[in-house]
Design a protein around this motif. Structure first.
Motif, short mmCIF file in Angstrom:
data_model
loop_
_atom_site.label_atom_id
_atom_site.label_comp_id
_atom_site.label_asym_id
_atom_site.label_seq_id
_atom_site.Cartn_x
_atom_site.Cartn_y
_atom_site.Cartn_z
N THR A 110 0.86 -1.19 0.00
CA THR A 110 0.00 0.00 0.00
C THR A 110 0.89 1.23 0.00
OG1 THR A 110 -1.74 -1.17 1.21
CG2 THR A 110 -1.82 1.24 1.23
N ASN A 111 0.65 2.13 -0.95
CA ASN A 111 1.47 3.33 -1.07
C ASN A 111 1.39 4.20 0.19
OD1 ASN A 111 2.25 2.76 -3.70
ND2 ASN A 111 0.58 3.92 -4.60
N PRO A 112 2.47 4.90 0.51
CA PRO A 112 2.41 5.88 1.61
C PRO A 112 1.37 6.96 1.30
CG PRO A 112 4.68 5.42 0.99
CD PRO A 112 3.82 4.78 -0.05
N THR A 113 0.80 7.52 2.35
CA THR A 113 -0.20 8.58 2.16
C THR A 113 0.40 9.97 2.33
OG1 THR A 113 -0.84 8.37 4.49
CG2 THR A 113 -2.12 7.13 2.88
N ALA A 114 1.51 10.08 3.05
CA ALA A 114 2.17 11.38 3.21
C ALA A 114 2.76 11.80 1.86
CB ALA A 114 3.26 11.30 4.27
N THR A 115 2.86 13.10 1.64
CA THR A 115 3.31 13.57 0.33
C THR A 115 4.35 14.68 0.38
OG1 THR A 115 1.51 15.19 0.24
CG2 THR A 115 1.08 13.02 -0.73
N THR A 116 4.71 15.17 1.54
CA THR A 116 5.48 16.42 1.61
C THR A 116 6.87 16.25 2.20
OG1 THR A 116 3.40 17.63 1.92
CG2 THR A 116 5.41 18.80 2.45
N LEU A 117 7.84 16.94 1.59
CA LEU A 117 9.17 17.13 2.16
C LEU A 117 9.29 18.61 2.51
CD1 LEU A 117 11.62 15.14 -0.19
CD2 LEU A 117 10.34 14.32 1.79
N SER A 118 9.63 18.90 3.75
CA SER A 118 9.77 20.29 4.17
C SER A 118 11.08 20.46 4.91
CB SER A 118 8.59 20.71 5.04
OG SER A 118 8.45 19.82 6.13
N SER A 119 11.48 21.72 5.07
CA SER A 119 12.74 22.01 5.76
C SER A 119 12.49 22.18 7.25
CB SER A 119 13.37 23.28 5.18
OG SER A 119 12.55 24.39 5.46
N ASN A 120 13.55 22.07 8.02
CA ASN A 120 13.46 22.31 9.45
C ASN A 120 13.18 23.79 9.67
OD1 ASN A 120 13.60 21.95 12.20
ND2 ASN A 120 15.82 22.06 12.30
N GLY A 121 12.09 24.11 10.36
CA GLY A 121 11.71 25.51 10.54
C GLY A 121 11.17 26.12 9.26
N GLN A 122 10.37 25.34 8.54
CA GLN A 122 9.80 25.77 7.26
C GLN A 122 9.11 27.13 7.40
OE1 GLN A 122 9.55 23.52 4.39
NE2 GLN A 122 8.62 25.10 3.14
N GLY A 123 9.54 28.10 6.55
CA GLY A 123 8.96 29.43 6.58
C GLY A 123 7.56 29.45 5.98
N LEU A 124 6.79 30.45 6.32
CA LEU A 124 5.40 30.55 5.88
C LEU A 124 5.28 30.57 4.37
CD1 LEU A 124 2.42 30.90 6.64
CD2 LEU A 124 2.80 33.38 6.70
N ASN A 125 6.11 31.31 3.70
CA ASN A 125 6.05 31.43 2.24
C ASN A 125 7.15 30.65 1.52
OD1 ASN A 125 3.77 33.22 2.11
ND2 ASN A 125 5.12 34.83 2.92
N GLU A 126 7.80 29.76 2.26
CA GLU A 126 8.88 28.96 1.66
C GLU A 126 8.29 27.75 0.94
OE1 GLU A 126 12.62 26.18 3.19
OE2 GLU A 126 11.66 27.58 4.58
N PRO A 127 8.74 27.48 -0.28
CA PRO A 127 8.21 26.32 -1.01
C PRO A 127 8.70 25.00 -0.39
CG PRO A 127 10.04 27.28 -2.21
CD PRO A 127 9.78 28.19 -1.04
N ASN A 128 7.89 23.95 -0.53
CA ASN A 128 8.31 22.62 -0.11
C ASN A 128 8.37 21.73 -1.35
OD1 ASN A 128 5.66 22.08 -0.75
ND2 ASN A 128 4.99 21.83 1.35
N PHE A 129 8.50 20.45 -1.15
CA PHE A 129 8.47 19.48 -2.25
C PHE A 129 7.35 18.48 -1.98
CE2 PHE A 129 12.92 20.85 -2.15
CZ PHE A 129 13.20 21.08 -3.48
N THR A 130 6.81 17.89 -3.02
CA THR A 130 5.86 16.80 -2.85
C THR A 130 6.43 15.53 -3.45
OG1 THR A 130 4.72 17.40 -4.90
CG2 THR A 130 3.84 18.32 -2.85
N THR A 188 12.94 17.12 4.36
CA THR A 188 12.70 15.73 4.75
C THR A 188 11.22 15.48 5.03
OG1 THR A 188 13.09 16.20 7.09
CG2 THR A 188 15.00 15.53 5.78
N GLY A 189 10.86 14.22 5.04
CA GLY A 189 9.50 13.79 5.39
C GLY A 189 9.52 12.37 5.86
N THR A 190 8.54 11.99 6.66
CA THR A 190 8.42 10.63 7.17
C THR A 190 7.22 9.96 6.52
OG1 THR A 190 9.42 11.23 9.28
CG2 THR A 190 8.14 9.19 9.23
N PHE A 191 7.42 8.76 6.02
CA PHE A 191 6.38 8.06 5.26
C PHE A 191 6.16 6.67 5.85
CE2 PHE A 191 8.46 11.17 2.67
CZ PHE A 191 7.44 11.76 1.92
N GLN A 192 4.93 6.20 5.78
CA GLN A 192 4.57 4.88 6.29
C GLN A 192 4.26 3.96 5.10
OE1 GLN A 192 4.59 3.99 9.57
NE2 GLN A 192 5.31 6.02 10.09
N LEU A 193 4.93 2.83 5.06
CA LEU A 193 4.71 1.83 4.01
C LEU A 193 4.03 0.61 4.62
CD1 LEU A 193 5.41 1.03 1.01
CD2 LEU A 193 7.34 -0.21 1.99
#
Length: 197
Positions: A110-130, A188-193
């Protein structure tokens, strides 16, 4: 009277050969293990990149990690201006081993449901990754050297009840409006498999 004497003699004879039984109690048990044992190897690594997000979040650049161990290159990218991803250092797929399952059992992923990689202390207008478009490549067991199919699951354990596989995925730049640039840091992001019968 003669018949009675004969029956009496037979009864006496039978009783002289009586057996004595003994009894002992015992336990019965069964252990249920419906959950597979899943052991993680290396994590999914998208490598080192230069990344630029579309400030309007309309266009995304992508980076694909191939789960096949012999794939060359392991990472491939597609730009979609003004979003850009450039590869500085190749990444690598994640790997897992399933063990202690029913020999020759067919398993599903079953695919992970989480989708985001963010930085430590992610800023309000800072882009993330999916992260999405998960792919799996079987590296051991009866179906080794084949891609996993969710339509007709082919992750099959060997005779010892184990099988291994790699995970690849697609990384995309942000799809939201962002006024800041990507920072020089790890996202980084944490995903459940889930693997199950």
């Amino acid at each position: 009277m003669k018949l009675f004497s004969t029956l009496l003699a037979a009864a006496v004879t039978a009783s002289s050969f009586a057996t004595y039984a003994t009894t002992e109690s015992f336990d019965a048990k069964v252990k249920v293990q419906n959950t597979v044992v899943l052991t993680k190897g290396p994590d999914l690594d998208f490598g080192t990149i230069r990344a630029v997000a579309d400030p309007d979040g309309v266009n995304q650049a992508t980076l694909v990690i191939n789960p096949e161990p012999t794939a060359s290159p392991v990472s491939s990218r597609t730009d979609n201006a003004p979003a850009i991803i450039s590869i500085i250092e190749q990444g690598s797929p994640a790997s897992f081993t399933v063990s202690e399952v029913v020999p020759n059992a067919r398993l599903s992923i079953t695919n992970p449901t989480a989708t985001t990689l963010s930085s430590n202390g992610q800023g309000l207008n800072e882009p993330n990754f999916t992260v999405g478009t998960w792919t799996y490549f079987i590296t051991s067991g009866p179906n080794a050297n084949a891609y996993y199919s969710s339509v007709t699951p082919n992750l099959t354990a060997d005779g010892d009840g184990s099988v291994s596989f790699n995970i690849g995925a697609t990384l995309s730049t942000a799809s939201t409006i962002s006024s800041e640039a990507y920072r020089d840091t790890e996202y980084t992001g944490t995903f459940q498999l889930e693997v199950a019968y």
